[in-house]
Scaffold this active site. Sequence first.
Site, PDB file in Angstrom:
ATOM      1  CG  ASP A  41      -1.955  -1.136   1.169  1.00 18.59           C
ATOM      2  OD1 ASP A  41      -1.870  -1.968   0.261  1.00 18.59           O
ATOM      3  OD2 ASP A  41      -2.824  -1.201   2.060  1.00 18.59           O
ATOM      4  CG  ASP A  97      -6.477  -0.008   1.359  1.00 17.17           C
ATOM      5  OD1 ASP A  97      -6.801  -1.190   1.567  1.00 17.17           O
ATOM      6  OD2 ASP A  97      -6.845   0.940   2.087  1.00 17.17           O
ATOM      7  CG  HIS A 137     -11.002   0.699   0.387  1.00 11.10           C
ATOM      8  ND1 HIS A 137     -10.906  -0.620   0.755  1.00 11.10           N
ATOM      9  CD2 HIS A 137     -10.198   1.393   1.249  1.00 11.10           C
ATOM     10  CE1 HIS A 137     -10.085  -0.721   1.797  1.00 11.10           C
ATOM     11  NE2 HIS A 137      -9.637   0.476   2.109  1.00 11.10           N
ATOM     12  CG  HIS A 141      -8.443   5.134   3.005  1.00  7.76           C
ATOM     13  ND1 HIS A 141      -9.398   4.930   3.971  1.00  7.76           N
ATOM     14  CD2 HIS A 141      -7.886   3.923   2.761  1.00  7.76           C
ATOM     15  CE1 HIS A 141      -9.405   3.654   4.310  1.00  7.76           C
ATOM     16  NE2 HIS A 141      -8.504   3.013   3.587  1.00  7.76           N
ATOM     17  CE  LYS A 178      -3.852  -4.140   1.263  1.00  7.02           C
ATOM     18  NZ  LYS A 178      -4.812  -3.327   2.010  1.00  7.02           N
ATOM     19  CB  ALA A 209       0.060   1.861   8.100  1.00  7.68           C
TER      20      ALA A 209
HETATM   21  C1  VGL Z   1      -4.513   0.742   5.790  1.00  7.44           C
HETATM   22  C2  VGL Z   1      -5.969   1.785   7.220  1.00  7.44           C
HETATM   23  C3  VGL Z   1      -6.990   1.611   6.311  1.00  7.44           C
HETATM   24  C4  VGL Z   1      -3.107   0.296   5.508  1.00  7.44           C
HETATM   25  C5  VGL Z   1      -5.518   0.570   4.872  1.00  7.44           C
HETATM   26  O1  VGL Z   1      -2.720   0.204   4.322  1.00  7.44           O
HETATM   27  O2  VGL Z   1      -2.371   0.029   6.481  1.00  7.44           O
HETATM   28  N1  VGL Z   1      -4.744   1.337   6.960  1.00  7.44           N
HETATM   29  N2  VGL Z   1      -6.749   1.009   5.149  1.00  7.44           N
HETATM   30 ZN    ZN Z   2      -8.161   0.967   3.583  1.00 11.23          ZN
END
Ligand code: VGL
Ligand code: ZN
Length: 179
Positions: free
Chosen positions: A9, A49, A51, A68, A93, A128
Amino acid sequence: MAKALIIVDFQNDFTPGGALPVHEGDVIAPRINDLAASGDVDLVVATRDWHPANHGSFAEQGGPWPVHCVAGTRGAQLHPALAAEAIDVIVDKGQDPATEGYSGFDGTNLAELLRERGIDEVVVVGLATDYCVRNTALDALRAGLRVRVDERAVRGVDVEPGDSQGALDELREAGATVG
Ligand code: VGL
Ligand code: ZN
């Protein structure tokens, strides 16, 4: 057997200026690029990520996060500092609106891809530390892979101070190498 680098990500929305910025999230780019170009890995995978606009993790749906990484938006694109030519496969994902989708293995073909390529070891980096890196690395361990988390190439959200350190400790206890 073979080794893969999994870049988790590393997207515009998770770096400064993005919708859900990770502190210093962008500073890891050179380290990630070095690992990808090191000749030490046989396959480079970047997860995104990705969504739907109504994803259940968004605050407007009752979830914990601001909107996000909506599929197809600029915020969901891989960060421009990432050396795109080094990436072999992109895995999207978090597409199911009803599940968090923190792990790169959740609802994707990542496990199958790694198996097909004969991968037995993964180096996990990106964003993260306390969410998607953590969950991806734990799933990699569950899949029977050797896992190393490159400490210099991850950064965390730290909703609570120490969350990222806690995630790294947890990963070490679960059998990963962190360093
Ligand atoms: C993530 C919060 C929401 C990440 C993804 O990539 O760590 N954190 N969506
Ligand atoms: Zn996310």
